[in-house]
Enzyme design. Structure first.
Site, PDB file in Angstrom:
ATOM      1  N   GLY A 218      -9.278   8.337  -1.993  1.00  0.00           N
ATOM      2  CA  GLY A 218      -9.860   9.674  -1.868  1.00  0.00           C
ATOM      3  C   GLY A 218     -10.616   9.828  -0.561  1.00  0.00           C
ATOM      4  O   GLY A 218     -10.496   8.988   0.333  1.00  0.00           O
TER       5      GLY A 218
ATOM      6  N   ASP B 283       1.878   3.623   3.058  1.00  0.00           N
ATOM      7  CA  ASP B 283       0.893   4.544   2.482  1.00  0.00           C
ATOM      8  C   ASP B 283       1.596   5.625   1.651  1.00  0.00           C
ATOM      9  O   ASP B 283       1.491   5.630   0.443  1.00  0.00           O
ATOM     10  CB  ASP B 283       0.013   5.188   3.572  1.00  0.00           C
ATOM     11  CG  ASP B 283      -1.374   5.528   3.057  1.00  0.00           C
ATOM     12  OD1 ASP B 283      -1.689   5.160   1.903  1.00  0.00           O
ATOM     13  OD2 ASP B 283      -2.159   6.154   3.804  1.00  0.00           O
TER      14      ASP B 283
ATOM     15  N   HIS C 280       0.851  -1.197   0.000  1.00  0.00           N
ATOM     16  CA  HIS C 280       0.000   0.000   0.000  1.00  0.00           C
ATOM     17  C   HIS C 280       0.883   1.242   0.000  1.00  0.00           C
ATOM     18  O   HIS C 280       1.288   1.746   1.037  1.00  0.00           O
ATOM     19  CB  HIS C 280      -0.927  -0.014   1.224  1.00  0.00           C
ATOM     20  CG  HIS C 280      -1.994   1.029   1.161  1.00  0.00           C
ATOM     21  ND1 HIS C 280      -3.338   0.745   1.315  1.00  0.00           N
ATOM     22  CD2 HIS C 280      -1.934   2.367   0.937  1.00  0.00           C
ATOM     23  CE1 HIS C 280      -4.041   1.862   1.200  1.00  0.00           C
ATOM     24  NE2 HIS C 280      -3.206   2.870   0.985  1.00  0.00           N
TER      25      HIS C 280
ATOM     26  N   GLU D  21     -11.265   3.720   7.248  1.00  0.00           N
ATOM     27  CA  GLU D  21     -10.173   4.627   7.625  1.00  0.00           C
ATOM     28  C   GLU D  21     -10.820   5.900   8.166  1.00  0.00           C
ATOM     29  O   GLU D  21     -10.930   6.082   9.367  1.00  0.00           O
ATOM     30  CB  GLU D  21      -9.299   4.908   6.390  1.00  0.00           C
ATOM     31  CG  GLU D  21      -8.137   5.857   6.635  1.00  0.00           C
ATOM     32  CD  GLU D  21      -7.447   6.297   5.338  1.00  0.00           C
ATOM     33  OE1 GLU D  21      -8.006   6.113   4.246  1.00  0.00           O
ATOM     34  OE2 GLU D  21      -6.345   6.879   5.445  1.00  0.00           O
TER      35      GLU D  21
HETATM   36 ZN    ZN Z   1      -3.743   4.888   0.839  1.00  0.00          ZN
END
Ligand code: ZN
Length: 331
Positions: free
Chosen positions: A169, A276, A15, A199
């Site tokens: 997004g 991330d 990720h 999240e």
């Molecule tokens: Zn992400």
């Protein structure tokens, strides 16, 4: 607490956003490549690219992608950015990575999504690290056509550089349930997918992503709010792509001690540890793994298990998975 020795551990990231992970060197090269004048010193550049300690939420976090995206609007830039990122990961001890980006964010100078993806694949092939691309569809209300085009392009390059799609997004503003048709289309086309869920929004978002047929969930930390979601993730072996520092940046957790990695593991959920956004979050995979090891007492065997999980639930083909697991003794 014993320090983790990473020398013998093959690292994996599933990720990882391209635009949020450009190194300072890469950014400077891209500025030059684009014929722009660099009117910033290093500190000023970092300020534009990284969240400060006072970052409020995911929406503020997402603002940090504006500047790097202006640098990634040509095929040459995308090629360079992907090549550089994979080379940097290889230097850090990586054995495999899945890099994601949203092709629809690279069309402002006239490049098509298809050209953007072809360029990224070219950059990927120049690097020596085994890797795949994940194409992000974007949450929003006025970009449905663009998302459909992303699915089409993913199908075109599937198993030739592209391994899956994603939905990224502002989850709090545009709920997962509104994007069912995109993933119905992906399923019909045989394109695997992961979805950012649980999240900024709660466990219901994860429930929706599971019902669409997601193979993995981006973050998914808020699954801990619901027993049924936890047991479904465990039963269906849907892995979570955890990104601890990113969740601290967006204020989902105030302190790493609150991070539910143990709760998820105790519930039988497969977890993987990821970055991330290396630049936006000022992190790298060793920092993420070390932080969890220090906080929760994980040892090298645990870290190895995280990396093995990552290979097993990656979008790599079986041949590559077997090769990586035996070559790097991740059993
Ligand atoms: Zn992400």
């Amino acid at each position: 607490m014993k320090k983790i020795n990473f020398n013998n551990i093959g690292l994996v990231d599933l990720h990882l956003h391209l635009d949020g992970s450009l190194s300072l060197n890469s950014v400077k090269s891209l500025i030059r490549l684009n014929g722009m004048k660099n009117c910033y010193n290093d500190d000023e550049l970092l300020n534009k690219l990284q969240v400060s300690d006072g970052c409020k939420d995911l929406n503020e976090y997402l603002e940090k992608f504006d500047f790097p995206l202006t640098l990634l609007q040509t095929e040459e830039s995308l090629k360079l950015a992907v090549h550089n990122l994979l080379d940097e990961l290889k230097m850090q001890g990586f054995i495999y990575a899945e890099v994601r980006f949203a092709p629809q964010f690279h069309t402002s100078n006239g490049m098509s999504q298809e050209q953007a993806v072809a360029a990224a694949i070219e950059g990927m092939k120049k690097a020596e690290l085994d890797s795949n691309l994940i194409l992000c569809c974007m949450r929003g209300t006025d970009n449905h056509e663009e998302n459909i085009e992303t699915v089409r392009v993913a199908k075109k390059f599937l198993n030739n550089g592209v391994a899956a799609i994603d939905l990224a997004g502002a989850e709090g503003l545009f709920p997962t349930k509104d994007f069912r048709d995109i993933f119905e289309m992906a399923s019909e086309e045989g394109i695997p997918f992961t979805i950012h869920a649980g999240e900024a929004d709660d466990f219901k978002s994860v429930e929706d992503a599971i019902s669409f047929g997601a193979s993995r969930i981006g973050h998914g930390v808020r699954s801990v709010e619901n027993e049924k979601v936890l047991s479904e993730l465990a039963k269906k072996k849907i892995a979570l792509e955890l990104c601890p520092t990113s969740n601290l940046n967006t204020n989902i957790y105030k302190d790493i001690s609150e991070y539910p990695v143990k709760k998820l593991m105790d519930a039988g959920v497969i977890v993987t540890i990821n970055t991330d956004n290396i630049m936006v979050s000022n992190t790298d995979i060793k920092k993420e793994l070390s932080m969890l090891a220090e906080t929760f007492g994980f040892d090298e065997a645990d870290i190895r298990r995280f990396e093995r999980n990552a290979i097993e639930c990656s979008f790599a083909d079986d041949e590559l998975k077997i090769k990586l697991i035996s070559k790097y003794k991740l059993q």
